[in-house]
Design a protein around this motif. Structure first.
Motif, short mmCIF file in Angstrom:
data_model
loop_
_atom_site.label_atom_id
_atom_site.label_comp_id
_atom_site.label_asym_id
_atom_site.label_seq_id
_atom_site.Cartn_x
_atom_site.Cartn_y
_atom_site.Cartn_z
N ALA A 44 -3.52 6.22 -8.38
CA ALA A 44 -2.91 5.96 -7.06
C ALA A 44 -1.65 6.81 -6.88
CB ALA A 44 -2.57 4.47 -6.96
N TYR B 104 -0.87 9.46 -4.09
CA TYR B 104 0.34 9.30 -3.28
C TYR B 104 1.08 10.64 -3.17
CZ TYR B 104 5.30 8.64 -2.48
OH TYR B 104 6.59 8.78 -2.01
N LEU C 15 -5.32 4.71 -3.17
CA LEU C 15 -3.99 4.14 -3.36
C LEU C 15 -4.08 2.74 -3.98
CD1 LEU C 15 -2.22 5.27 -0.05
CD2 LEU C 15 -1.71 6.08 -2.37
#
Lengths: 368, 641
Positions: free
Chosen positions: A337, A341, A330
């Motif tokens: 990232a 997510y 992340l």
């Protein structure tokens, strides 16, 4: 002087006797030539050295396809290396090649013919014999209203002027169906030991042939796999035959070595390994997949991370450990990232993990 | 026929209209026209009525295109696709012009440069020729007529009028108000009103009657510093050819020449009057004129028919062609294929040095590359001379400017094809049909800009040339030395683009604005195997409603239809194996992939997907199949809101 030496090297007028050693093997082959209506039978000789390695092949062919029985046919001996790449040609002592209207080849023409035969992408690859046989019309290609000119127009660099049919005939003998036949003969007659030599020391063609043979012979002993992985580190190996080979191993070997390929391979091989795992029927345990995911932070590119997450999704695998392995990403570049997510956002996470995901969401709410 | 005969108020209308802004026009209507059939004695037994049949119609369009050859079709389709209500007026019963079944000339283009390779034209002409590859594998010219017919009539914003000749321009000052057209099959006199007119008819009757400046003949060498032009200007215009074709009947066939045949004088004939491929026609059976080639057309047609039979008589009965023993004529042309007549003057006149020195124009919109191929004055009447002179062969393609495609003195008139603004020597190269088609697409696209912005073609050239070039590039025209740079293309703003595999080129090249490999530079991405995936990632979500791809069709190989069905390294008669067949587009919406479109049987180089506007963070393009190639090659990806 240089020209003379070169000429002699490609055109050895000899009795062909030196090839007649005990190690040679003769193969009856049937070949399709684009200039011949029927398949042609020929004798292909496999030349081996004293240690049993194939060093090359030769075959006698006719210099020209003669449709009207008016042209002079000269036997030509063609030579290939052990993977079917044309090397040179020879004529019998005193023989000469002819052009149209009984003109004979000059020294430069012999040299040029050799160059043409060496060119795997020669224009002769794509032309039809009918185009060669059509009488040349010097302005045929250049008139907007012409209706039927079919004369072949080749760059003078690509042909021996006046001997296009000879070039066409010999090019297809030298570079046609014979090449895959030679490759297969070399591979199928190689010993298991020789296959390891192919993997270790030779070209990607040798590597590919060796792995195809290992697959066919069902050889998955450590010595072969070690040779393959040793090669991985030393040079760029073709990915596809490697994956094909591993996918036919036992389940245990497959899972062990495909994981190893993922760890040790280059970007292309890592992604190919992950795609292979994604579609394999071999049972992948949660622990196995957790271990795979533990390498997430070593991945160098977005594409590798995408391949990893796609694989985990295909396998419907998720665990606290996998989440832990992925959470650090992340903080990677934004695209990576964000992909992580999305992977994590609909999963059951621990409070700590969840906080990090929510933090990311809040930070980038306009970008997801 | 005098123009005034058609109008009651011609002078008044012209004066009144001259103060009206450029595009807005005072349309003529049926009442303006004196064409009353009040002496007609029709007694209709079915209805029992006696009356005057309606033989006058008026229609309003945004753009009127005259001429249904390669240039006219390209102009009409591009105009319609870019939003203008368009009519295509063709005086023959079939489309295709010189390449129609009435004439059967090969639709040539940049067939072969000195490199030995073609540099094929893309855009609309490519679409037509590809469609022909799918629907006319047998390479029959009459079927090609219908392929073109299908190509035109399926356009929703385009009306086709066959058998209709534009005979007169109705003027309002320096502006064409209407085109009077005669439809022979219906005895109908049409008045077509429009703000923009495009004359792609070759002879350019509409443009001539509008008073557009034009020339015929050969310029003096000194006028444009042309090395291949004559020292003194003269009236010579290259000849029109009459073609034929024959069939092997499998047994000896006799031939008797008709009474009008003109004996072929073999003894005097120049040795370069060759007979190779004679069974499919001989291009040097041609006649031109040093004066009024249009007025002399019927006389030339008759003599050409005589020459054609004279040559065939020589082939069949001289004893010099034993291979012709079983041949019989199975088609003979009656309509000569025209090369040259009027050339209308634009703001620029393209000349020899512009071609040979590869002049670069800021308003380039097309290209050419056929050799400078000037047919001999006199044509077959000059039997002792070689039939053509190849003055110059090109290493590279040359540019063609927009300023040569609109009239310098008629404000709403454009033209494309052999009647464009150029010298006789320049025409000797640029007259080739695929080159004309590129010009046609340019003027059709420019017409749509004229309509949208209410401006003249000249103003498009001065103020909106960038927009014209960008639209052409988007529509898959290649413009030399002019990479696309469309600010609306969201693919150019992508944060990351990557492919599942790469065997050559680079996926980043798909947004560099150059949609072919050229000038020694690679501009493609090619996969390693199939299926292959491309993914475009934006860090901020975007609204997208269109994705456009340009795939490989091998522009180095010709795909035009030929009578001899050549199929070798330079000519192909099948669907290019490199072309994408099946492709799917997905968009990532809130982290999940959503299907946006699928094409299972693609038939074009420019592949367009349109869908409801969708907010995405990524686009995924999955190519699952080509027409035979094991890898897929793309040249461009575009995305639009």
């Amino acid at each position: 002087m240089c020209i003379v030496i070169f000429f002699l090297s490609i055109l050895q007028k000899e009795n062909h006797s030196y090839q007649d050693n005990d190690n040679n093997i003769e193969h009856k082959v049937v070949l399709h030539h684009p200039g011949e209506k029927m398949p042609v039978k020929a004798l292909l000789t496999q030349v081996k050295d004293k240690t049993g390695f194939t060093t090359g092949y030769f075959m006698d062919v006719e210099s020209v396809i003669c449709l009207e029985n008016v042209c002079k046919i000269i036997p030509v001996r063609l030579y290939w290396n052990e993977i079917g790449e044309y090397q040179r040609y020879t004529l019998e002592q005193g023989a000469t090649l002819e052009k149209y209207e009984a003109d004979v080849f000059a020294t430069e023409d012999y040299k040029k013919l050799h160059t043409i035969l060496q060119n795997k992408n020669s224009p002769f690859k794509e032309v039809y014999i009918e185009d060669i046989l059509t009488v040349k019309n010097e302005i045929a290609d250049n008139v907007d209203a012409i209706s039927g000119a079919t004369a072949l127009e080749l760059d003078p660099e690509d042909t021996v002027p006046g001997a296009a049919l000879t070039c066409f005939t010999l090019w297809h003998w030298a570079n046609g169906e014979i090449t895959p036949i030679i490759k297969q003969l070399t591979a199928t007659t190689a010993t298991n030991k020789q296959l390891i030599v192919f993997i270790n020391t030779k070209s990607t063609t040798h590597y590919t042939l060796a792995l195809e043979q290992l697959t066919q012979r069902n050889l998955y002993q450590k010595k072969y796999l070690e040779a393959i992985f040793k090669t991985l580190k030393s040079k760029k190996s073709p990915t596809k035959p490697t994956i094909n080979y591993l996918e036919t191993a036992t389940e245990k070997d497959y899972l062990k070595y495909i994981k190893k390929l993922f760890y040790q391979g280059n970007v292309e091989q890592k992604i190919a390994a992950l795609k292979s795992i994604a579609k394999t029927d071999s049972p992948t345990t949660p622990l196995y997949l957790d271990r795979i995911s533990s390498y997430a932070n070593t991945l160098q590119s977005y594409q590798e991370v995408v391949a990893l997450l796609n694989m985990l999704e295909d396998k419907k695998h998720f665990s606290e450990q996998t989440a832990n392995n992925l959470i650090p990403l992340l903080n990677a570049d934004f695209l990576t990232a964000r992909r992580v997510y999305w992977f994590l956002s609909n999963k059951k996470l621990t409070n700590t993990q969840n906080q990090k995901v929510i933090m990311f969401k809040n930070l980038y709410k306009n970008k997801i | 026929m005098e123009r005034r005969d058609f109008f009651k108020k011609g002078t008044k209308a012209a004066v009144a209209a001259s103060v009206i802004p450029m595009i807005t026009t005072a349309h003529a209507g049926p009442k303006d026209i004196i064409y009353n059939r009040d002496t007609d004695k029709w007694y209709n037994l079915g209805s029992g009525k006696t009356g005057i049949p309606n033989r006058k119609k008026t229609a309003d369009y945004d753009v009127v295109v005259i001429g249904g050859g390669a240039a006219g079709i390209s102009a009409a389709v591009s105009s319609a696709r870019n939003g203008s209500k368009t009519v295509l007026v063709q005086d023959r019963p079939v489309l295709g012009g010189n390449a129609s079944s009435e004439m059967r000339v090969h639709l040539n283009g940049v067939n072969r440069l000195n490199s030995g390779k073609a540099e094929r034209e893309t855009g609309i002409i490519e679409e037509m020729l590809l469609l022909n590859r799918f629907d006319n594998e047998q390479e029959a010219f009459p079927v090609f007529d219908h392929v073109l017919y299908e190509y035109v009539v399926r356009e929703p914003n385009l009306t086709l009028m066959l058998n209709t000749q534009a005979i007169e321009a109705v003027m309002s000052g320096s502006k064409i108000k209407s085109a009077l057209c005669w439809q022979a099959t219906t005895e109908m006199l049409y008045t077509l009103n429009a703000p923009i007119f495009i004359d792609c008819s070759g002879d350019g009757l509409l443009a001539a009657t509008a008073g557009a400046e034009y020339r015929t003949g050969r310029e003096a060498a000194s006028e444009f510093n042309e090395s291949y032009a004559p020292k003194i200007a003269d009236g010579w215009q290259m000849g029109a050819t009459l073609l034929m074709s024959s069939k092997d009947m499998g047994r000896p066939m006799k031939y008797t020449a008709p009474s009008f045949a003109i004996k072929y004088d073999f003894e005097r004939a120049h040795p370069k009057r060759k007979f190779a491929g004679f069974q499919d026609g001989i291009w040097w059976i041609e006649l031109g004129s040093d004066d009024d080639i249009i007025a002399g057309f019927e006389e030339n047609r008759h003599r050409l028919m005589g020459y054609l039979h004279g040559v065939w008589d020589f082939i069949k009965n001289s004893g010099k062609f034993p291979e012709a023993e079983n041949l019989a004529l199975d088609w003979v042309g009656s309509l000569p294929c025209r090369r040259e007549s009027r050339r209308f003057m634009g703001d620029y006149i393209v000349s020899e040095k512009d071609l040979t020195e590869h002049k670069h124009y800021p308003d380039a919109i097309a290209y050419g590359g056929w050799p400078i191929d000037e047919h001999v004055p006199g044509g077959i009447d000059s039997i002792s001379k070689q039939p053509t002179y190849f003055h110059h062969h090109f290493d590279d393609i040359y540019e063609f400017p927009f300023r040569s495609l609109y009239s310098k003195n008629i404000s709403n008139l454009m033209f494309a094809g052999r009647n464009a603004s150029q010298t006789h020597i320049a025409l000797s190269s640029s007259r080739i049909m695929a080159t004309c088609a590129l010009q046609g697409q340019a003027v059709g696209t420019a017409a749509a800009i004229c309509i949208k912005k209410n401006v003249t073609p000249k103003e498009v050239g001065k103020k909106h040339i960038n927009e014209l070039q960008e639209q052409l590039l988007r529509d898959d025209v290649y413009i030399p030395k002019r990479p696309a740079n469309d600010p609306n293309d969201l693919a150019k703003k992508v944060n990351l683009i990557f492919a599942s595999t790469t065997s050559s080129g680079d996926v980043k090249l798909l947004t560099n604005g150059i949609s072919r490999d050229i000038d020694g530079q690679i501009n493609h991405w090619m996969s390693k195997g199939l299926p292959a995936e491309l993914q475009l990632e934006w860090d901020t979500p975007i609204m997208v409603s269109a994705v456009e791809l340009k795939c490989d069709t091998n522009v180095k190989r010709n795909i035009m239809m030929r009578k001899d069905s050549r199929n070798d390294k330079l000519y192909a008669n099948g669907v290019p194996k490199e072309m994408v067949k099946a492709v799917r587009i997905q968009g990532r919406v809130n982290g999940t992939w959503k299907d946006l479109g699928t094409i299972e049987l693609n038939k074009t180089r420019l592949i367009k997907f349109q869908f409801l506007s969708t907010k995405v963070t990524a686009i995924k393009i999955t190519i699952t199949e080509t027409y035979g190639a094991k890898d897929v090659k793309l040249f461009e990806v575009r995305c639009y809101a």
